[in-house]
Design an enzyme around this catalytic site. Structure first.
Site, PDB file in Angstrom:
ATOM      1  N   ALA A  86     -19.948 -23.502  65.804  1.00 30.15           N
ATOM      2  CA  ALA A  86     -21.118 -22.626  65.693  1.00 30.15           C
ATOM      3  C   ALA A  86     -22.357 -23.516  65.701  1.00 30.15           C
ATOM      4  CB  ALA A  86     -21.033 -21.825  64.409  1.00 30.15           C
TER       5      ALA A  86
ATOM      6  N   GLY B 174     -16.116 -23.453  64.971  1.00 24.94           N
ATOM      7  CA  GLY B 174     -16.028 -22.220  65.762  1.00 24.94           C
ATOM      8  C   GLY B 174     -15.315 -22.412  67.092  1.00 24.94           C
TER       9      GLY B 174
ATOM     10  N   GLU C 159     -16.112 -27.789  58.607  1.00 25.77           N
ATOM     11  CA  GLU C 159     -17.130 -27.022  57.875  1.00 25.77           C
ATOM     12  C   GLU C 159     -17.410 -27.523  56.468  1.00 25.77           C
ATOM     13  OE1 GLU C 159     -14.757 -25.675  59.741  1.00 25.77           O
ATOM     14  OE2 GLU C 159     -15.638 -24.141  61.039  1.00 25.77           O
TER      15      GLU C 159
ATOM     16  N   GLU D 144     -11.770 -22.173  66.264  1.00 23.98           N
ATOM     17  CA  GLU D 144     -11.551 -20.770  65.877  1.00 23.98           C
ATOM     18  C   GLU D 144     -11.492 -19.840  67.094  1.00 23.98           C
ATOM     19  OE1 GLU D 144     -14.890 -21.153  63.118  1.00 23.98           O
ATOM     20  OE2 GLU D 144     -13.605 -20.365  61.553  1.00 23.98           O
TER      21      GLU D 144
END
Ligand code: CAA
Length: 274
Positions: free
Chosen positions: A63, A108, A131, A111
């Site tokens: 992200a 992300g 993260e 993910e």
């Protein structure tokens, strides 16, 4: 669309996240465009999708940290929901999605690959959930899908340590199905890069899926996905219904009649999605 490309090759669609200057990091706009790209796939023609990243270095590096850096608690939660909604759409998309992971798949990026049905990667791929090193939890499904894919113990190790793993380890723990290397000739010259071979392998797999009976393939995806969230007794009922749903279709009648036909000269026709 600025950051997402779409190409259709026969019955295979290729969605490319195209923000290579930021290693294809997922900001709000990329997430919105991804949602739009999936919505615009022509499901009458396309039977399998490939998701990949632009450039040679990164699939998706996570992200967008710049965008996240100033979010409030409420905005953080909303950003998590935005990613989760798109990734769930990919996971439950009616046709299979293959992630062709061509480099970094961090946060992300790991993910989004886990929301796809199948993951194959180039041998330079790097996976991780970094993260906690940024002061947050994985927020686009990582705490849930990684544990389901590789088991809670390995998922917890990866997430708590924030340590990245390379392609061979990702293969060993079952995070990816295959690792694709470059082709080298007898003199040691690279005749096809790992990235080229990765896309060729993904397209070959997608074409193989696309030639099978489409209603049956879709029902398999739904049965596996829905069954994983259910008890075994309920899951078997889910399977029975989706199995039954295939009967009386033209493809079931043709596929079985073709098998039973003893004429050796016969040539199999493509399935018709009926
Ligand atoms: N967000 C925003 N920008 C990113 C980014 C990210 N996740 N990852 C890379 N970039 C940008 C860099 O800022 C840099 O931009 P500039 O050229 O403008 O400076 C550009 O991409 C190239 O990156 P690097 O110079 O860092 O490239 P590198 O080869 O030295 O390192 C890397 C590559 C190891 C992947 C490194 O970029 C990196 O660690 N990126 C962040 C990875 C990460 O922590 N991802 C998780 C994000 S959190 C998340 O995803 C939360 C969630 O679950 C929803």
């Amino acid at each position: 669309m600025e950051f997402v490309l779409y190409e259709q090759k026969g019955a295979v669609g290729i969605i490319t996240i195209n923000r290579p200057k930021a290693l294809n990091a997922l900001n709000s706009q990329v997430l919105e465009e991804l949602d739009e790209a999936f919505s615009s796939v022509n499901l009458d023609e396309v039977r399998c999708l490939i998701l990949t990243g632009a450039g040679e270095k990164s699939f998706v590096a996570g992200a967008d940290i710049g965008e996240m850096s100033t979010l409030t608690k409420a905005e953080g939660e909303a950003f998590g929901k935005k990613g989760n909604d798109v990734f769930r759409k990919i996971e439950t998309f009616p046709i299979p999605v293959i992630a062709a992971i061509n480099g970094f798949a961090l946060g992300g990026g790991c993910e989004i690959s886990m929301s796809c049905d199948i993951r194959i990667c180039s041998d330079n791929a790097v996976f991780g959930q970094p993260e906690v090193g940024l002061g947050i939890t994985p927020g686009f499904g990582g705490t849930q899908r990684l544990a389901r894919l590789v088991g809670a113990g390995m998922a917890k190790q990866m997430i708590y340590t924030a340590r990245n793993i390379k392609a061979p380890e990702a293969l060993r723990i079952g995070l990816v199905n295959d690792v694709i290397a470059a082709t080298v000739d007898a003199e040691g010259n690279v005749t096809a890069t790992a990235q080229e071979n990765l896309m060729a392998a993904a397209e070959k797999m997608a074409a193989g899926i696309a030639k099978n009976a489409p209603i049956a393939v879709r029902n398999c995806k739904k049965a596996i996905n829905d069954g994983l969230d259910a008890t075994m007794d309920d899951a078997l009922v889910i399977e029975e219904k989706l199995f039954g749903d295939c009967f009386e279709t033209e493809d079931q009648q043709y596929g079985m009649a073709f098998f039973l036909d003893k004429n050796k000269e016969k040539v199999k026709e493509p399935f018709k999605n009926k």
